[in-house]
Motif scaffolding. Structure first.
Motif, mmCIF file in Angstrom:
data_model
loop_
_atom_site.group_PDB
_atom_site.id
_atom_site.type_symbol
_atom_site.label_atom_id
_atom_site.label_comp_id
_atom_site.label_asym_id
_atom_site.label_seq_id
_atom_site.Cartn_x
_atom_site.Cartn_y
_atom_site.Cartn_z
ATOM 1 N N ARG A 64 0.847 -1.206 0.000
ATOM 2 C CA ARG A 64 0.000 0.000 0.000
ATOM 3 C C ARG A 64 0.877 1.248 0.000
ATOM 4 N NH1 ARG A 64 -2.002 3.842 3.317
ATOM 5 N NH2 ARG A 64 -0.772 3.094 5.097
ATOM 6 N N LEU A 65 1.873 1.269 0.874
ATOM 7 C CA LEU A 65 2.774 2.412 0.970
ATOM 8 C C LEU A 65 3.629 2.551 -0.290
ATOM 9 C CD1 LEU A 65 3.946 1.882 4.656
ATOM 10 C CD2 LEU A 65 2.399 3.669 3.837
ATOM 11 N N TRP A 66 4.042 1.410 -0.837
ATOM 12 C CA TRP A 66 4.891 1.441 -2.029
ATOM 13 C C TRP A 66 4.143 2.031 -3.221
ATOM 14 C CZ3 TRP A 66 9.827 1.253 -3.122
ATOM 15 C CH2 TRP A 66 10.211 1.098 -4.468
ATOM 16 N N ASP A 67 2.922 1.594 -3.427
ATOM 17 C CA ASP A 67 2.139 2.082 -4.562
ATOM 18 C C ASP A 67 1.905 3.585 -4.463
ATOM 19 O OD1 ASP A 67 2.055 -0.477 -5.579
ATOM 20 O OD2 ASP A 67 0.040 -0.929 -4.845
ATOM 21 N N ILE A 68 1.691 4.082 -3.241
ATOM 22 C CA ILE A 68 1.549 5.524 -3.036
ATOM 23 C C ILE A 68 2.845 6.233 -3.405
ATOM 24 C CG2 ILE A 68 1.277 7.327 -1.286
ATOM 25 C CD1 ILE A 68 -0.646 5.420 0.173
ATOM 26 N N ARG A 69 3.970 5.672 -2.952
ATOM 27 C CA ARG A 69 5.278 6.281 -3.220
ATOM 28 C C ARG A 69 5.568 6.328 -4.728
ATOM 29 N NH1 ARG A 69 10.137 7.053 -0.147
ATOM 30 N NH2 ARG A 69 8.744 7.003 1.642
ATOM 31 N N VAL A 70 5.226 5.263 -5.432
ATOM 32 C CA VAL A 70 5.452 5.239 -6.881
ATOM 33 C C VAL A 70 4.610 6.305 -7.573
ATOM 34 C CG1 VAL A 70 5.107 3.875 -8.986
ATOM 35 C CG2 VAL A 70 6.161 2.825 -6.972
#
Length: 336
Positions: free
Chosen positions: A278-284
């Motif tokens: 979840r956090l990774w997709d936001i960061r991308v």
């Protein structure tokens, strides 16, 4: 100690004089793990993998009424990934987040996950690591005193440079491309016609700015977070690597857990994967927006000509029937 927690210095962790969380050993009793366990990560404190392990620590804290938790040492405080892997195998660190690349020299079964173009997409990679294939690769670490707990994302890596768009392998010819100190990365870049230049990660920005290198390769969040997009004006979406990252635990620490706590740690690790993604997709998405608002020219790429040049690289590093079987099963899990 208050409520099972104590302060740690870097020296006490690296010396291996204590494995944080090791409870008192009473005569005739098996030691029981309790307290605040150590976690190491080379990424900065706000990175999705760090925050995912912190999420895992809160999960353990809640489920055990404060008896277990995790204190993270992020930003390479405890050393490089190679250093912390060794410390973890000896029991000096409890949890360690590392990329799969440093695991290659420890366990050959981790190599298939690091092959260029072995994964077609992020969805394909996630499907594989969530399957029995992921479980088998992580289980291969146990003879090396590491317990594989879960697999996180590391994004799709693409080339960026200061010279020109990369649309075919010929566009890479002669360019000096920074790579990590990895035999596989060096072989991959050289096979594409570029000149692989292994330099430390922290020197990429300056090396690009001063012309020591022409380009590098990494994921969207790193391209933006490390400000490489300020000096490299061309980003070409080759997505040649989707090498995942591993969360491992010291086998010595694992064996001090009760069976119930071992199951709880695995449960917490599995829950942390959902949070990390979840956090990774936001960061991308944030990184893509930052690049779109910059002067960087982004181009898509037909990856087939690039992938076609990787057969010698695969043959060089995938040499056993067990590795070949993992590669076959990865490819069998492609969509369509």
């Amino acid at each position: 100690m208050t409520n099972g927690r104590m302060a740690l210095s870097r020296r006490s962790v690296l010396a291996g004089g204590m494995v944080l969380g090791a409870g008192a050993i009473l005569p005739g009793c098996k030691p029981v793990m309790s307290g605040l366990l150590t976690g190491a990560d080379a990424h900065p404190g706000d990175y999705p993998t760090v925050r995912a392990v912190e999420f895992m620590g809160r999960y353990l804290d809640e489920k055990t009424g404060g008896r277990l938790g995790i204190r993270m040492f992020a930003g390479g405080q405890l050393g490089s990934e190679t250093d912390t892997l060794e410390i973890t195998s000896f029991g000096g660190i409890d949890f360690n987040r590392v990329n799969f690349a440093p695991l290659n020299s420890i366990e050959p079964m981790t190599l298939p996950f690091c092959l260029p173009f072995v994964f077609d997409s992020v969805a394909h990679m996630r499907r594989v690591v969530d399957s029995e294939v992921g479980d088998e690769v992580m289980a291969s670490l146990e003879p090396h005193n590491l317990i594989g707990l879960c697999i996180y994302d590391s994004g799709a890596r693409s080339f960026y440079n200061v010279r020109r768009p990369i649309t075919t392998p010929d566009d890479l010819r002669g360019l000096k491309i920074r790579v990590p100190a990895s035999d596989l990365y060096i072989a991959m870049v050289n096979a594409l016609g570029a000149n692989a230049v292994p330099i430390p990660f922290g020197e990429i920005y300056q090396s690009l700015a001063q012309g020591v290198i022409d380009g590098a390769e990494n994921n969207w969040p790193t391209f933006v977070g490390e400000r490489h997009y300020e000096v490299a004006n061309y980003l070409s979406l080759t997505q040649h690597l989707l090498t995942p990252e591993a969360l491992v635990m010291s086998k010595a620490s694992w064996e001090r857990l009760s069976r119930a706590d071992q199951l709880l740690v695995r449960e917490a690790a599995k829950a942390s994967v959902v949070e990390m993604r979840r956090l990774w997709d936001i960061r991308v998405d944030e990184a893509k927006a930052a690049v779109a608002a910059s002067d960087v020219a982004v181009n898509t790429v037909d990856t087939e000509p690039f992938a076609a040049l990787m057969r010698p690289v695969w043959d060089q590093f995938i040499t056993t029937p067990a590795q070949q079987d993992i590669v076959r099963r990865i490819r069998d899990m492609r969509e369509g």
